[in-house]
Design a protein around this motif. Sequence first.
Motif, PDB file in Angstrom:
ATOM      1  N   GLU A 113       0.811  -0.984   0.043  1.00 59.91           N
ATOM      2  CA  GLU A 113       0.066  -0.088  -0.158  1.00 59.91           C
ATOM      3  C   GLU A 113       0.678   1.155  -0.054  1.00 59.91           C
ATOM      4  OE1 GLU A 113      -3.030   0.008   2.938  1.00 59.91           O
ATOM      5  OE2 GLU A 113      -4.025  -1.701   2.136  1.00 59.91           O
ATOM      6  N   VAL A 114       2.002   1.165   0.655  1.00 63.49           N
ATOM      7  CA  VAL A 114       2.919   2.581   0.611  1.00 63.49           C
ATOM      8  C   VAL A 114       3.242   2.671  -0.939  1.00 63.49           C
ATOM      9  CG1 VAL A 114       4.989   3.110   1.370  1.00 63.49           C
ATOM     10  CG2 VAL A 114       3.802   1.875   2.884  1.00 63.49           C
ATOM     11  N   ILE A 115       3.584   1.609  -1.683  1.00 67.59           N
ATOM     12  CA  ILE A 115       4.090   2.057  -3.047  1.00 67.59           C
ATOM     13  C   ILE A 115       2.825   2.733  -3.629  1.00 67.59           C
ATOM     14  CG2 ILE A 115       4.609   0.922  -5.146  1.00 67.59           C
ATOM     15  CD1 ILE A 115       6.474  -0.835  -3.623  1.00 67.59           C
ATOM     16  N   THR A 116       1.535   2.010  -3.524  1.00 66.38           N
ATOM     17  CA  THR A 116       0.185   2.399  -4.245  1.00 66.38           C
ATOM     18  C   THR A 116       0.058   3.765  -3.907  1.00 66.38           C
ATOM     19  OG1 THR A 116      -0.396   0.121  -4.429  1.00 66.38           O
ATOM     20  CG2 THR A 116      -2.143   2.036  -4.747  1.00 66.38           C
ATOM     21  N   GLY A 117      -0.038   4.289  -2.744  1.00 63.68           N
ATOM     22  CA  GLY A 117      -0.032   5.505  -2.150  1.00 63.68           C
ATOM     23  C   GLY A 117       0.820   6.463  -2.671  1.00 63.68           C
ATOM     24  N   LEU A 118       2.149   6.184  -2.704  1.00 62.21           N
ATOM     25  CA  LEU A 118       3.098   7.187  -3.066  1.00 62.21           C
ATOM     26  C   LEU A 118       2.977   7.404  -4.782  1.00 62.21           C
ATOM     27  CD1 LEU A 118       5.575   8.722  -2.704  1.00 62.21           C
ATOM     28  CD2 LEU A 118       6.936   6.611  -2.891  1.00 62.21           C
ATOM     29  N   SER A 119       2.663   6.419  -5.429  1.00 65.50           N
ATOM     30  CA  SER A 119       2.416   6.225  -6.799  1.00 65.50           C
ATOM     31  C   SER A 119       1.397   7.299  -7.202  1.00 65.50           C
ATOM     32  CB  SER A 119       2.150   5.184  -7.532  1.00 65.50           C
ATOM     33  OG  SER A 119       3.410   4.087  -7.319  1.00 65.50           O
ATOM     34  N   LEU A 120       0.186   7.233  -6.392  1.00 65.23           N
ATOM     35  CA  LEU A 120      -0.987   7.938  -6.708  1.00 65.23           C
ATOM     36  C   LEU A 120      -0.756   9.313  -6.372  1.00 65.23           C
ATOM     37  CD1 LEU A 120      -3.834   5.610  -5.434  1.00 65.23           C
ATOM     38  CD2 LEU A 120      -3.436   6.379  -7.608  1.00 65.23           C
ATOM     39  N   GLY A 130      -5.520  19.205  -6.749  1.00 58.31           N
ATOM     40  CA  GLY A 130      -5.544  19.517  -5.415  1.00 58.31           C
ATOM     41  C   GLY A 130      -6.142  18.318  -4.446  1.00 58.31           C
ATOM     42  N   ARG A 131      -5.373  17.914  -3.417  1.00 56.52           N
ATOM     43  CA  ARG A 131      -5.711  16.582  -2.661  1.00 56.52           C
ATOM     44  C   ARG A 131      -7.079  16.812  -1.751  1.00 56.52           C
ATOM     45  NH1 ARG A 131      -0.296  15.480   0.016  1.00 56.52           N
ATOM     46  NH2 ARG A 131       0.248  17.661  -0.812  1.00 56.52           N
ATOM     47  N   GLY A 132      -7.813  16.014  -1.585  1.00 53.03           N
ATOM     48  CA  GLY A 132      -9.059  16.035  -0.813  1.00 53.03           C
ATOM     49  C   GLY A 132      -9.868  15.017  -1.022  1.00 53.03           C
ATOM     50  N   PHE A 133     -11.280  15.280  -0.907  1.00 49.67           N
ATOM     51  CA  PHE A 133     -12.252  14.197  -1.238  1.00 49.67           C
ATOM     52  C   PHE A 133     -12.075  13.285  -2.365  1.00 49.67           C
ATOM     53  CE2 PHE A 133     -16.070  12.695  -2.829  1.00 49.67           C
ATOM     54  CZ  PHE A 133     -16.687  12.002  -1.750  1.00 49.67           C
ATOM     55  N   TRP A 134     -12.098  13.899  -3.497  1.00 47.42           N
ATOM     56  CA  TRP A 134     -11.978  13.221  -4.959  1.00 47.42           C
ATOM     57  C   TRP A 134     -10.607  12.450  -5.101  1.00 47.42           C
ATOM     58  CZ3 TRP A 134     -16.192  11.565  -6.777  1.00 47.42           C
ATOM     59  CH2 TRP A 134     -17.259  12.275  -6.781  1.00 47.42           C
ATOM     60  N   THR A 135      -9.633  12.979  -4.519  1.00 46.43           N
ATOM     61  CA  THR A 135      -8.191  12.254  -4.508  1.00 46.43           C
ATOM     62  C   THR A 135      -8.318  10.840  -3.635  1.00 46.43           C
ATOM     63  OG1 THR A 135      -7.252  13.603  -2.927  1.00 46.43           O
ATOM     64  CG2 THR A 135      -6.955  14.187  -5.269  1.00 46.43           C
ATOM     65  N   VAL A 136      -8.717  11.137  -2.595  1.00 41.39           N
ATOM     66  CA  VAL A 136      -8.988   9.945  -1.667  1.00 41.39           C
ATOM     67  C   VAL A 136      -9.873   8.812  -2.208  1.00 41.39           C
ATOM     68  CG1 VAL A 136      -9.564   9.015   0.677  1.00 41.39           C
ATOM     69  CG2 VAL A 136      -8.371  11.352   0.260  1.00 41.39           C
ATOM     70  N   ASP A 204      -8.866   1.840   5.661  1.00 41.11           N
ATOM     71  CA  ASP A 204      -7.545   2.533   4.930  1.00 41.11           C
ATOM     72  C   ASP A 204      -7.083   3.610   5.709  1.00 41.11           C
ATOM     73  OD1 ASP A 204      -5.488   2.086   2.808  1.00 41.11           O
ATOM     74  OD2 ASP A 204      -6.132   4.288   2.589  1.00 41.11           O
ATOM     75  N   LEU A 205      -5.804   3.505   5.993  1.00 42.62           N
ATOM     76  CA  LEU A 205      -4.951   4.517   6.538  1.00 42.62           C
ATOM     77  C   LEU A 205      -3.811   4.741   5.721  1.00 42.62           C
ATOM     78  CD1 LEU A 205      -3.716   6.400   9.025  1.00 42.62           C
ATOM     79  CD2 LEU A 205      -2.818   4.302  10.038  1.00 42.62           C
ATOM     80  N   VAL A 206      -3.088   4.029   5.220  1.00 36.39           N
ATOM     81  CA  VAL A 206      -1.867   4.281   4.551  1.00 36.39           C
ATOM     82  C   VAL A 206      -2.100   5.064   3.230  1.00 36.39           C
ATOM     83  CG1 VAL A 206       0.191   3.144   3.357  1.00 36.39           C
ATOM     84  CG2 VAL A 206      -0.736   2.061   5.206  1.00 36.39           C
ATOM     85  N   ILE A 207      -2.922   4.709   2.333  1.00 41.53           N
ATOM     86  CA  ILE A 207      -3.245   5.272   1.009  1.00 41.53           C
ATOM     87  C   ILE A 207      -3.876   6.523   1.502  1.00 41.53           C
ATOM     88  CG2 ILE A 207      -4.396   5.271  -1.158  1.00 41.53           C
ATOM     89  CD1 ILE A 207      -3.875   2.011  -1.274  1.00 41.53           C
ATOM     90  N   ALA A 208      -4.825   6.674   2.092  1.00 39.13           N
ATOM     91  CA  ALA A 208      -5.382   7.943   2.598  1.00 39.13           C
ATOM     92  C   ALA A 208      -4.515   9.014   3.048  1.00 39.13           C
ATOM     93  CB  ALA A 208      -6.858   7.791   3.407  1.00 39.13           C
ATOM     94  N   SER A 209      -3.586   8.571   3.699  1.00 37.84           N
ATOM     95  CA  SER A 209      -2.472   9.502   4.164  1.00 37.84           C
ATOM     96  C   SER A 209      -1.728  10.060   3.143  1.00 37.84           C
ATOM     97  CB  SER A 209      -1.563   8.839   5.318  1.00 37.84           C
ATOM     98  OG  SER A 209      -0.699   7.702   4.824  1.00 37.84           O
ATOM     99  N   PHE A 210      -1.611   9.405   2.233  1.00 34.70           N
ATOM    100  CA  PHE A 210      -0.747   9.793   1.025  1.00 34.70           C
ATOM    101  C   PHE A 210      -1.617  10.799   0.101  1.00 34.70           C
ATOM    102  CE2 PHE A 210       2.070   6.367   1.675  1.00 34.70           C
ATOM    103  CZ  PHE A 210       3.518   6.956   1.483  1.00 34.70           C
ATOM    104  N   THR A 211      -2.921  10.504  -0.150  1.00 32.56           N
ATOM    105  CA  THR A 211      -3.676  11.152  -0.869  1.00 32.56           C
ATOM    106  C   THR A 211      -4.693  12.267  -0.261  1.00 32.56           C
ATOM    107  OG1 THR A 211      -5.256   9.403  -0.945  1.00 32.56           O
ATOM    108  CG2 THR A 211      -3.686   9.625  -2.551  1.00 32.56           C
ATOM    109  N   THR A 212      -4.707  12.380   0.796  1.00 32.97           N
ATOM    110  CA  THR A 212      -5.600  13.441   1.633  1.00 32.97           C
ATOM    111  C   THR A 212      -5.019  14.696   1.569  1.00 32.97           C
ATOM    112  OG1 THR A 212      -6.897  13.839   3.384  1.00 32.97           O
ATOM    113  CG2 THR A 212      -4.933  12.941   4.159  1.00 32.97           C
ATOM    114  N   GLY A 213      -5.745  15.700   1.851  1.00 36.45           N
ATOM    115  CA  GLY A 213      -5.242  17.143   2.198  1.00 36.45           C
ATOM    116  C   GLY A 213      -5.724  18.042   3.403  1.00 36.45           C
ATOM    117  N   PRO A 214      -5.426  18.966   3.546  1.00 39.29           N
ATOM    118  CA  PRO A 214      -5.962  19.835   4.373  1.00 39.29           C
ATOM    119  C   PRO A 214      -7.521  19.808   4.534  1.00 39.29           C
ATOM    120  CG  PRO A 214      -4.375  21.211   3.489  1.00 39.29           C
ATOM    121  CD  PRO A 214      -4.486  19.932   2.561  1.00 39.29           C
TER     122      PRO A 214
END
Length: 270
Positions: A113-120, A130-136, A204-214
């Motif tokens: 998941e770390v690789i998937t999250g970083l790639s996204l 902009g990272r937010g609802f739709w990116t997650v 999910d925690l890992v992928i969301a932590s990469f793709t979420t925003g403020p």
Amino acid sequence: MNPSHRLSTFNITTLALGLAFLYLPIVILVIYSFNASRLVTVWGGWSLRWYFEFFNDQAMLDAAWMSLRVAVTSASLATLLGTLAALALSRGADFTGRTLFSGMLYAPLVMPEVITGLSLLLLFVALGAGRGFWTVTIAHTTLTMCFVAVVVQSRLTSLDPTLEEAAMDLGCNPARAFAAVTLPLILPSIAAGWMLAFTLSLDDLVIASFTTGPGSATLPIRIYSEVRLGVKPEINAICTLVIALIAAVIIVASLAAKLSDARGESGAPL
């Protein structure tokens, strides 16, 4: 009774230990969510105090609402796309690029998941999104679509293809034959795929932590940030509510499956 089918003391003990290992921590968490004490390891009597604390915590409520919206949206998108992919793989056995398509579809199953999250994350940064609802939501759809495809494809491969052929011989076009014959038969697997995708997204925690925003933190991210400072009794209450939600979804799905089976049996010709 066949002696080979009789439960031995060893089997019963092993089963009890396995169930205790899986469910005892959950039971303890649920019990301590009603603890009146501020210390999570000290029992102070029964109370609903921490549930009221959760419903008065606006940040937690926002994170929970964010997680629910993401889970429902991503599960629905993943179910649609995963079902279409399963149909393509089960019905189009000889199309060009099938091996590449299936490999790319099932890659998230084995990809860390770390690789998937970083790639996204790199993709969204390159696109200037902009990272937010739709990116997650897009990230969770990418993660869960393969699970839906596996569940639905396994059901499709077990169906008799002559059922649709018989419907088309009786005058149905391919789309109507699919809607009238195949879709009702695979509907339980589609529902199971949706529930699996919903649960994976909610967890999910890992992928969301990469793709979420403020301002768009999900509930697992919020809980993780709180736990780093020490476990609060409020966390037990939140986790108990999540467990109750998942249990309710499973119960409703089981009742719907039984109702569908009952209707199918009542409508079957004698």
